[in-house]
Design an enzyme around this catalytic site. Sequence first.
Site, PDB file in Angstrom:
ATOM      1  N   ASP A  31      32.135  60.266  31.107  1.00 43.50           N
ATOM      2  CA  ASP A  31      33.008  60.901  32.093  1.00 43.50           C
ATOM      3  C   ASP A  31      33.585  59.828  33.022  1.00 43.50           C
ATOM      4  O   ASP A  31      32.883  58.897  33.430  1.00 43.50           O
ATOM      5  CB  ASP A  31      32.221  61.940  32.906  1.00 43.50           C
ATOM      6  CG  ASP A  31      33.118  62.879  33.680  1.00 43.50           C
ATOM      7  OD1 ASP A  31      33.184  64.063  33.313  1.00 43.50           O
ATOM      8  OD2 ASP A  31      33.765  62.427  34.664  1.00 43.50           O
ATOM      9  N   ILE A  32      34.848  59.969  33.358  1.00 47.58           N
ATOM     10  CA  ILE A  32      35.525  58.961  34.179  1.00 47.58           C
ATOM     11  C   ILE A  32      35.002  58.947  35.628  1.00 47.58           C
ATOM     12  O   ILE A  32      35.042  57.906  36.295  1.00 47.58           O
ATOM     13  CB  ILE A  32      37.059  59.176  34.130  1.00 47.58           C
ATOM     14  CG1 ILE A  32      37.808  57.903  34.486  1.00 47.58           C
ATOM     15  CG2 ILE A  32      37.520  60.329  35.015  1.00 47.58           C
ATOM     16  CD1 ILE A  32      39.300  57.926  34.135  1.00 47.58           C
ATOM     17  N   GLU A  96      38.074  72.309  35.120  1.00 48.00           N
ATOM     18  CA  GLU A  96      39.315  71.653  35.544  1.00 48.00           C
ATOM     19  C   GLU A  96      40.193  71.273  34.359  1.00 48.00           C
ATOM     20  O   GLU A  96      41.417  71.331  34.448  1.00 48.00           O
ATOM     21  CB  GLU A  96      38.993  70.402  36.375  1.00 48.00           C
ATOM     22  CG  GLU A  96      38.508  70.767  37.769  1.00 48.00           C
ATOM     23  CD  GLU A  96      38.004  69.573  38.556  1.00 48.00           C
ATOM     24  OE1 GLU A  96      38.144  68.437  38.073  1.00 48.00           O
ATOM     25  OE2 GLU A  96      37.452  69.797  39.634  1.00 48.00           O
ATOM     26  N   HIS A 101      34.456  71.550  26.852  1.00 53.22           N
ATOM     27  CA  HIS A 101      33.633  70.345  26.816  1.00 53.22           C
ATOM     28  C   HIS A 101      32.247  70.638  27.342  1.00 53.22           C
ATOM     29  O   HIS A 101      32.072  71.443  28.250  1.00 53.22           O
ATOM     30  CB  HIS A 101      34.278  69.206  27.628  1.00 53.22           C
ATOM     31  CG  HIS A 101      34.726  69.618  28.998  1.00 53.22           C
ATOM     32  ND1 HIS A 101      35.904  70.310  29.208  1.00 53.22           N
ATOM     33  CD2 HIS A 101      34.164  69.449  30.216  1.00 53.22           C
ATOM     34  CE1 HIS A 101      36.041  70.549  30.502  1.00 53.22           C
ATOM     35  NE2 HIS A 101      35.001  70.048  31.144  1.00 53.22           N
ATOM     36  N   HIS A 103      29.133  68.971  29.319  1.00 54.86           N
ATOM     37  CA  HIS A 103      28.706  67.855  30.154  1.00 54.86           C
ATOM     38  C   HIS A 103      27.237  67.590  29.824  1.00 54.86           C
ATOM     39  O   HIS A 103      26.421  68.513  29.881  1.00 54.86           O
ATOM     40  CB  HIS A 103      28.775  68.207  31.641  1.00 54.86           C
ATOM     41  CG  HIS A 103      30.138  68.505  32.164  1.00 54.86           C
ATOM     42  ND1 HIS A 103      30.870  67.590  32.893  1.00 54.86           N
ATOM     43  CD2 HIS A 103      30.909  69.620  32.099  1.00 54.86           C
ATOM     44  CE1 HIS A 103      32.026  68.144  33.255  1.00 54.86           C
ATOM     45  NE2 HIS A 103      32.080  69.358  32.793  1.00 54.86           N
TER      46      HIS A 103
HETATM   47  P1  5GP Z   1      35.388  70.288  34.158  1.00 56.20           P
HETATM   48  O1  5GP Z   1      35.443  70.359  35.656  1.00 56.20           O
HETATM   49  O2  5GP Z   1      36.677  70.717  33.531  1.00 56.20           O
HETATM   50  O3  5GP Z   1      34.199  70.996  33.585  1.00 56.20           O
HETATM   51  O4  5GP Z   1      35.150  68.774  33.824  1.00 56.20           O
HETATM   52  C1  5GP Z   1      36.174  67.880  33.500  1.00 56.20           C
HETATM   53  C2  5GP Z   1      35.571  66.509  33.503  1.00 56.20           C
HETATM   54  O5  5GP Z   1      36.466  65.625  32.870  1.00 56.20           O
HETATM   55  C3  5GP Z   1      35.307  65.966  34.917  1.00 56.20           C
HETATM   56  O6  5GP Z   1      33.932  65.641  35.069  1.00 56.20           O
HETATM   57  C4  5GP Z   1      36.219  64.748  35.003  1.00 56.20           C
HETATM   58  O7  5GP Z   1      35.647  63.685  35.723  1.00 56.20           O
HETATM   59  C5  5GP Z   1      36.437  64.406  33.530  1.00 56.20           C
HETATM   60  N1  5GP Z   1      37.717  63.755  33.273  1.00 56.20           N
HETATM   61  C6  5GP Z   1      38.938  64.153  33.723  1.00 56.20           C
HETATM   62  N2  5GP Z   1      39.898  63.338  33.279  1.00 56.20           N
HETATM   63  C7  5GP Z   1      39.270  62.387  32.532  1.00 56.20           C
HETATM   64  C8  5GP Z   1      39.755  61.250  31.816  1.00 56.20           C
HETATM   65  O8  5GP Z   1      40.942  60.945  31.755  1.00 56.20           O
HETATM   66  N3  5GP Z   1      38.818  60.501  31.171  1.00 56.20           N
HETATM   67  C9  5GP Z   1      37.486  60.812  31.198  1.00 56.20           C
HETATM   68  N4  5GP Z   1      36.659  59.991  30.535  1.00 56.20           N
HETATM   69  N5  5GP Z   1      37.009  61.874  31.864  1.00 56.20           N
HETATM   70  C10 5GP Z   1      37.894  62.652  32.524  1.00 56.20           C
END
Ligand code: 5GP
Length: 114
Positions: A31-32, A96, A101, A103
């Site tokens: 994760d970034i 988001e 995905h 985690h």
């Molecule tokens: P969500 O909130 O949708 O469950 O998690 C999305 C995740 O994707 C977040 O933890 C965010 O840091 C990660 N993320 C968003 N954009 C990128 C990216 O461009 N590269 C990587 N490696 N992770 C990303």
Amino acid sequence: MNNYSIFQKIIKKEISANILYQDKIVTVFDDIKPKAPIHILIIPNNLIKTANDINKKNKDIIAHMFYIAVQTAKEKKISQDGYKIIINCNKHGGQEINYLHMHLLGGAKLKTLY
Ligand code: 5GP
């Protein structure tokens, strides 16, 4: 919002990410913005937008994602101490990126929601 293309580009290696594992079904990368010492994302290579889109035809992909998440936890040596596997769904779930995905979070004692 069609932000799912970010993950599609990571799969195709059109934008950079630290890819830890990839096979025909899933891609695994850091994760970034890590929210734990180990924060890894496991995604299907073919777009599934949310958990609501899991169906009879694609449900085996989810089993494979789970299997690879656990294998990754073992490789990262966090399996004995433990970890969390989380899927956020839609607005109330805090999703988001509109690309399903998992985690994988670990490397420290993490807070629980309940
Ligand atoms: P969500 O909130 O949708 O469950 O998690 C999305 C995740 O994707 C977040 O933890 C965010 O840091 C990660 N993320 C968003 N954009 C990128 C990216 O461009 N590269 C990587 N490696 N992770 C990303």
